[in-house]
Design a protein around this motif. Structure first.
Motif, PDB file in Angstrom:
ATOM      1  N   ALA A   1     -24.613 -24.615  39.073  1.00 35.66           N
ATOM      2  CA  ALA A   1     -24.741 -23.861  40.319  1.00 35.66           C
ATOM      3  C   ALA A   1     -24.053 -24.587  41.465  1.00 35.66           C
ATOM      4  CB  ALA A   1     -26.213 -23.631  40.639  1.00 35.66           C
ATOM      5  N   ALA A   2     -24.184 -25.909  41.512  1.00 40.85           N
ATOM      6  CA  ALA A   2     -23.541 -26.686  42.568  1.00 40.85           C
ATOM      7  C   ALA A   2     -22.026 -26.595  42.458  1.00 40.85           C
ATOM      8  CB  ALA A   2     -23.995 -28.145  42.500  1.00 40.85           C
ATOM      9  N   ILE A   3     -21.515 -26.702  41.244  1.00 41.58           N
ATOM     10  CA  ILE A   3     -20.066 -26.616  41.041  1.00 41.58           C
ATOM     11  C   ILE A   3     -19.566 -25.227  41.397  1.00 41.58           C
ATOM     12  CG2 ILE A   3     -18.268 -26.613  39.265  1.00 41.58           C
ATOM     13  CD1 ILE A   3     -19.735 -29.013  37.995  1.00 41.58           C
ATOM     14  N   ARG A   4     -20.257 -24.192  40.960  1.00 38.74           N
ATOM     15  CA  ARG A   4     -19.835 -22.829  41.296  1.00 38.74           C
ATOM     16  C   ARG A   4     -19.891 -22.592  42.804  1.00 38.74           C
ATOM     17  NH1 ARG A   4     -20.092 -18.786  36.863  1.00 38.74           N
ATOM     18  NH2 ARG A   4     -19.527 -20.053  35.074  1.00 38.74           N
ATOM     19  N   GLY A   5     -20.902 -23.154  43.475  1.00 38.56           N
ATOM     20  CA  GLY A   5     -20.992 -23.027  44.929  1.00 38.56           C
ATOM     21  C   GLY A   5     -19.834 -23.706  45.630  1.00 38.56           C
ATOM     22  N   LEU A   6     -19.451 -24.898  45.150  1.00 35.69           N
ATOM     23  CA  LEU A   6     -18.303 -25.598  45.738  1.00 35.69           C
ATOM     24  C   LEU A   6     -17.013 -24.818  45.506  1.00 35.69           C
ATOM     25  CD1 LEU A   6     -19.212 -29.261  44.759  1.00 35.69           C
ATOM     26  CD2 LEU A   6     -19.099 -28.324  47.090  1.00 35.69           C
ATOM     27  N   ALA A   7     -16.903 -24.200  44.339  1.00 33.18           N
ATOM     28  CA  ALA A   7     -15.718 -23.377  44.064  1.00 33.18           C
ATOM     29  C   ALA A   7     -15.703 -22.137  44.953  1.00 33.18           C
ATOM     30  CB  ALA A   7     -15.676 -22.997  42.584  1.00 33.18           C
TER      31      ALA A   7
ATOM     32  N   SER B   1     -16.921 -21.873  47.873  1.00 32.60           N
ATOM     33  CA  SER B   1     -16.595 -22.275  49.244  1.00 32.60           C
ATOM     34  C   SER B   1     -15.172 -22.807  49.355  1.00 32.60           C
ATOM     35  CB  SER B   1     -17.572 -23.352  49.730  1.00 32.60           C
ATOM     36  OG  SER B   1     -17.319 -24.587  49.071  1.00 32.60           O
ATOM     37  N   ARG B   2     -14.470 -22.832  48.235  1.00 32.04           N
ATOM     38  CA  ARG B   2     -13.083 -23.294  48.137  1.00 32.04           C
ATOM     39  C   ARG B   2     -12.927 -24.790  48.400  1.00 32.04           C
ATOM     40  NH1 ARG B   2     -10.851 -17.892  50.740  1.00 32.04           N
ATOM     41  NH2 ARG B   2     -10.862 -16.659  48.839  1.00 32.04           N
ATOM     42  N   SER B   3     -14.004 -25.553  48.227  1.00 25.62           N
ATOM     43  CA  SER B   3     -13.915 -27.005  48.325  1.00 25.62           C
ATOM     44  C   SER B   3     -13.236 -27.576  47.082  1.00 25.62           C
ATOM     45  CB  SER B   3     -15.298 -27.627  48.463  1.00 25.62           C
ATOM     46  OG  SER B   3     -15.911 -27.192  49.655  1.00 25.62           O
ATOM     47  N   ILE B   4     -13.485 -26.921  45.945  1.00 29.47           N
ATOM     48  CA  ILE B   4     -12.821 -27.274  44.698  1.00 29.47           C
ATOM     49  C   ILE B   4     -12.175 -26.023  44.138  1.00 29.47           C
ATOM     50  CG2 ILE B   4     -14.347 -29.230  44.203  1.00 29.47           C
ATOM     51  CD1 ILE B   4     -15.852 -27.443  42.197  1.00 29.47           C
ATOM     52  N   THR B   5     -11.186 -26.222  43.272  1.00 26.35           N
ATOM     53  CA  THR B   5     -10.404 -25.123  42.730  1.00 26.35           C
ATOM     54  C   THR B   5     -10.426 -25.159  41.216  1.00 26.35           C
ATOM     55  OG1 THR B   5      -8.930 -25.200  44.639  1.00 26.35           O
ATOM     56  CG2 THR B   5      -8.078 -24.114  42.673  1.00 26.35           C
ATOM     57  N   ASN B   6     -10.656 -24.022  40.601  1.00 23.27           N
ATOM     58  CA  ASN B   6     -10.581 -23.889  39.154  1.00 23.27           C
ATOM     59  C   ASN B   6      -9.112 -24.032  38.757  1.00 23.27           C
ATOM     60  OD1 ASN B   6     -10.416 -22.825  36.481  1.00 23.27           O
ATOM     61  ND2 ASN B   6     -12.316 -21.705  36.831  1.00 23.27           N
ATOM     62  N   THR B   7      -8.827 -24.924  37.794  1.00 25.02           N
ATOM     63  CA  THR B   7      -7.443 -25.159  37.369  1.00 25.02           C
ATOM     64  C   THR B   7      -6.940 -24.075  36.423  1.00 25.02           C
ATOM     65  OG1 THR B   7      -8.067 -26.457  35.427  1.00 25.02           O
ATOM     66  CG2 THR B   7      -7.756 -27.660  37.526  1.00 25.02           C
TER      67      THR B   7
ATOM     68  N   ILE C   1     -16.029 -24.634  29.197  1.00 24.69           N
ATOM     69  CA  ILE C   1     -16.409 -24.689  30.610  1.00 24.69           C
ATOM     70  C   ILE C   1     -15.162 -24.952  31.433  1.00 24.69           C
ATOM     71  CG2 ILE C   1     -18.796 -25.370  30.207  1.00 24.69           C
ATOM     72  CD1 ILE C   1     -17.978 -28.264  30.845  1.00 24.69           C
ATOM     73  N   ALA C   2     -15.206 -24.553  32.683  1.00 24.34           N
ATOM     74  CA  ALA C   2     -14.043 -24.652  33.567  1.00 24.34           C
ATOM     75  C   ALA C   2     -13.743 -26.092  33.959  1.00 24.34           C
ATOM     76  CB  ALA C   2     -14.274 -23.816  34.826  1.00 24.34           C
ATOM     77  N   VAL C   3     -12.463 -26.346  34.177  1.00 22.10           N
ATOM     78  CA  VAL C   3     -11.978 -27.622  34.702  1.00 22.10           C
ATOM     79  C   VAL C   3     -11.546 -27.367  36.140  1.00 22.10           C
ATOM     80  CG1 VAL C   3     -10.197 -29.413  34.470  1.00 22.10           C
ATOM     81  CG2 VAL C   3     -11.255 -28.413  32.423  1.00 22.10           C
ATOM     82  N   TYR C   4     -11.924 -28.280  37.046  1.00 19.43           N
ATOM     83  CA  TYR C   4     -11.672 -28.122  38.479  1.00 19.43           C
ATOM     84  C   TYR C   4     -10.908 -29.309  39.038  1.00 19.43           C
ATOM     85  CZ  TYR C   4     -15.328 -24.571  38.253  1.00 19.43           C
ATOM     86  OH  TYR C   4     -16.063 -23.468  37.953  1.00 19.43           O
ATOM     87  N   ARG C   5     -10.442 -29.152  40.259  1.00 19.56           N
ATOM     88  CA  ARG C   5      -9.849 -30.233  41.041  1.00 19.56           C
ATOM     89  C   ARG C   5     -10.206 -29.979  42.499  1.00 19.56           C
ATOM     90  NH1 ARG C   5      -5.914 -27.852  43.797  1.00 19.56           N
ATOM     91  NH2 ARG C   5      -4.797 -26.134  42.849  1.00 19.56           N
ATOM     92  N   LEU C   6     -10.085 -31.012  43.316  1.00 20.30           N
ATOM     93  CA  LEU C   6     -10.305 -30.860  44.747  1.00 20.30           C
ATOM     94  C   LEU C   6      -9.264 -29.898  45.300  1.00 20.30           C
ATOM     95  CD1 LEU C   6     -12.036 -31.994  47.110  1.00 20.30           C
ATOM     96  CD2 LEU C   6     -10.199 -33.630  47.499  1.00 20.30           C
TER      97      LEU C   6
END
Length: 113
Positions: free
Chosen positions: A68-74, A76-82, A98-103
């Protein structure tokens, strides 16, 4: 069957809704702690998934709060799904992807305008 109503898209919508309910019901302090752990890691510039954080979470963090925290950050566009995925290492997930993200990189074009 249209793309909007495939079993996969329906399952993703349901998972997103569940994670949003978990995020809204979470203790703000715990949510902030988990998001801080994720962002601190993301600042190193490395790509990441939830796999990278499970061992870093303190005892008592509710099941599902990391996702939930990761999805919330995504959201809010703080992190981006690669656009890439990795197999989950959580035993209960049986290795589902599961998804891989980056700042999220700031848009410097806006700053110069």
């Amino acid at each position: 069957m249209s793309a909007a109503v495939t079993p996969e898209s329906r399952a993703e919508r349901e998972a997103n809704a569940l994670l949003e309910r978990i995020r809204r019901a979470a203790d703000a302090e715990q949510l902030g702690l988990v998001q801080g752990i994720v962002l601190d890691h993301a600042l190193d510039g490395a790509e990441f998934s939830a796999n990278d954080f499970r061992a870093l979470l303190p005892d008592g963090v509710p099941h599902g709060l990391l996702g939930a925290a990761i999805r919330g950050l995504a959201a809010s566009r703080s992190i981006t799904n690669t656009g890439r995925t990795a197999p989950s290492t959580a035993p209960a997930t049986h290795g589902h992807r599961i998804a891989v993200y980056r700042l999220t990189a700031p848009d410097h074009r806006e700053a110069g305008a």
